[in-house]
Scaffold this active site. Structure first.
Site: not given
Length: 493
Positions: A120, A158, A209, A211
């Site tokens: 990103c 993701e 986790r 995501r």
């Protein structure tokens, strides 16, 4: 985060011309093939193959892989490519920008599913241009370029949870707008999921986790616009909640541990005598506190350097502290005031404590009712020692701040970290240095979580997807290849 190779900045006018020329309606020739045989997929920013493991399980055929990091690429090829017959091996790309020129042909084969754990980067904040133009100069633009040229049936992206947070609102808006302009039905609400919410029978692992997954189905830009005009949004693919009757506290960290006797060079993962002395000292306080007070330690971080009587507090020094730090200092002073006799005795019995590094004179107890620090999972953090119950573990990160399993008095190995991501027990890093292996796992995709959201998306959108893709996913077992022989047997040990 991969190294960003910026694209040359060409005029936005030319880019708009190219975008306008792209067909905006769904035609029969535009639709992905539904011919019999395996569906094809490409794996971008592929890391060490979390998406590959999941999509292979779903019955897919990998046709193109792109990963810029040499060591990660070597790990990927060792585990997923070298094992295939030469004629079945995917095209390997070392830099996605070379395969996606702004002008000219895209050097990526046709495929049904595009998967990418994309980096990103900041996008343009002008808000006046089309999505493709605002994404220019970022690696997301290269993904969009492939979608524009190949129109796969499904796009599966993701990223970290913050991509959908307030600090990245512009990035999120550009991503969603771009996908919609390219003809993908996609929700502007994020799908957030974590592998610890899945039971082992569904591919879960004991790692929290969270995501963000972005899933889109190609239906053509005109149909996307029509659905949006009617106020239709598919919403998140799954909810962030435990699946079936699963309770995440049923996990045990032992699930992903190898037998010590089978670990080469076990000593390099064992705690050093100095590290053992840090834990032993704090463990003595944990035990004394429970024996004398009858409860567990408080949950706020304990900062031994701030333990003093209230009468010794320097009001002027406190005035200069930020609010969050002032609150913790005050809590520690009150903690010492209430328990100073116990703490003074403990400090007298541990004169070595004064020589501990500053970060090891701090403890954060999150281990509930456990009675010993050695019964917990620990992390030696710059902010102190953090202790948690040995159920599910914190998210793996791309640094060597590796979880320590107290009962075994050692760190997780890279192989165990890979299993925590849901990679198969046969997964190998070869003779690669551990630092690179930990980094690669920390940057990776959790296989079970990716499989769960992908499967649910295919089932939800099955009427708009190629039958070859839908049939393959439905034929695949709900349980992806597990990372341990009998996971259920370990849950309540």
């Amino acid at each position: 985060m991969h190294t960003h190779l910026a694209l040359k900045n060409n005029s936005t006018a030319r880019a708009r011309d190219r975008t306008k020329k792209a067909p905006r309606s769904t035609k029969l020739c535009d639709m992905p093939s539904s011919a019999p045989g395996p569906f094809g997929y490409i794996d971008l920013f592929a890391g060490i193959g979390g998406f590959h493991a999941m999509l292979d399980h779903a019955g897919g055929e990998c046709r193109f892989v792109s990963e810029i990091d040499r060591e990660a690429r070597d790990t990927y090829v060792r585990n997923w490519v070298d094992t295939l017959p030469v004629e079945e091996r995917p095209q390997i790309n070392e830099d996605i920008t070379t395969a996606t020129p702004e002008f000219g042909d895209v050097d990526v084969p046709s495929h049904d599913v595009l998967a990418a754990g994309f980096p990103c980067q900041p996008f343009s904040k002008s808000g006046l241009q089309r999505g493709m133009d605002e994404a220019r100069g970022t690696l997301f633009w290269n993904i969009a370029r492939i979608l524009e040229a190949r129109r796969p049936a499904v796009v599966l992206l993701e990223n970290v949870r913050n991509i959908a947070g307030p600090r990245h609102r512009n990035e999120w808006d550009v991503i969603i707008r771009t996908l919609r302009e390219l003809g993908y039905r996609v929700s502007d609400k994020p799908t957030v999921f974590s592998p610890h919410l899945l039971p082992p029978s569904r591919g879960g692992t004991p790692q929290i986790r969270d995501r963000v997954f972005i899933l889109g189905t190609y239906i053509g830009a005109e149909r996307v616009e029509a659905e949006l005009a009617r106020g239709e949004d598919p919403g998140p693919v799954v909810r962030r909640s435990a699946v079936d009757d699963w309770t995440p506290d049923m996990w045990r960290a032992e699930w992903i541990l190898d037998d010590d006797e089978k670990i080469p060079n076990l000593e390099q993962y064992s705690l050093s005598p100095t590290e053992v002395s840090w834990v032993d000292a704090w463990d003595d306080l944990v035990r004394r506190f429970r024996a004398n007070v009858g409860t567990k330690l408080p949950g706020f971080p304990l900062w031994a350097d701030e333990w003093r009587r209230e009468s010794e507090m320097d009001e002027r020094a406190l005035d200069g502290l930020p609010a969050w730090k002032l609150e913790l200092v005050v809590k520690n002073v009150k903690f010492f005031e209430h328990h100073h006799a116990l703490i003074d005795g403990w400090l007298r019995d541990h004169p070595e404590f004064a020589s501990f590094p500053a970060s090891r004179r701090k403890l954060e107890w999150q281990a509930r009712e456990l009675e010993s620090l050695w019964d917990t999972v620990m992390h030696f953090r710059p902010s102190g020692i953090r202790a948690k119950a040995p159920t599910y573990l914190p998210a793996l990160v791309a640094i060597t701040q590796t979880s320590i399993h107290g009962p075994r008095r050692r760190r997780l190995t890279p192989h165990e970290a890979a299993r925590l991501q849901g990679l198969p027990k046969s997964f190998s890093f070869g003779d690669q240095r551990d630092a690179a292996s930990y980094k690669q796992v920390g940057n990776g995709v959790a296989v079970g979580a990716a499989w769960h959201v992908f499967r649910e998306h295919v089932l939800r959108d099955r009427s708009d997807l190629p039958s070859s893709l839908v049939n393959a996913v439905l034929a695949a077992p709900q349980t992806p290849p597990v990372a341990v022989d009998s996971p259920t047997a370990l849950l309540h040990q």
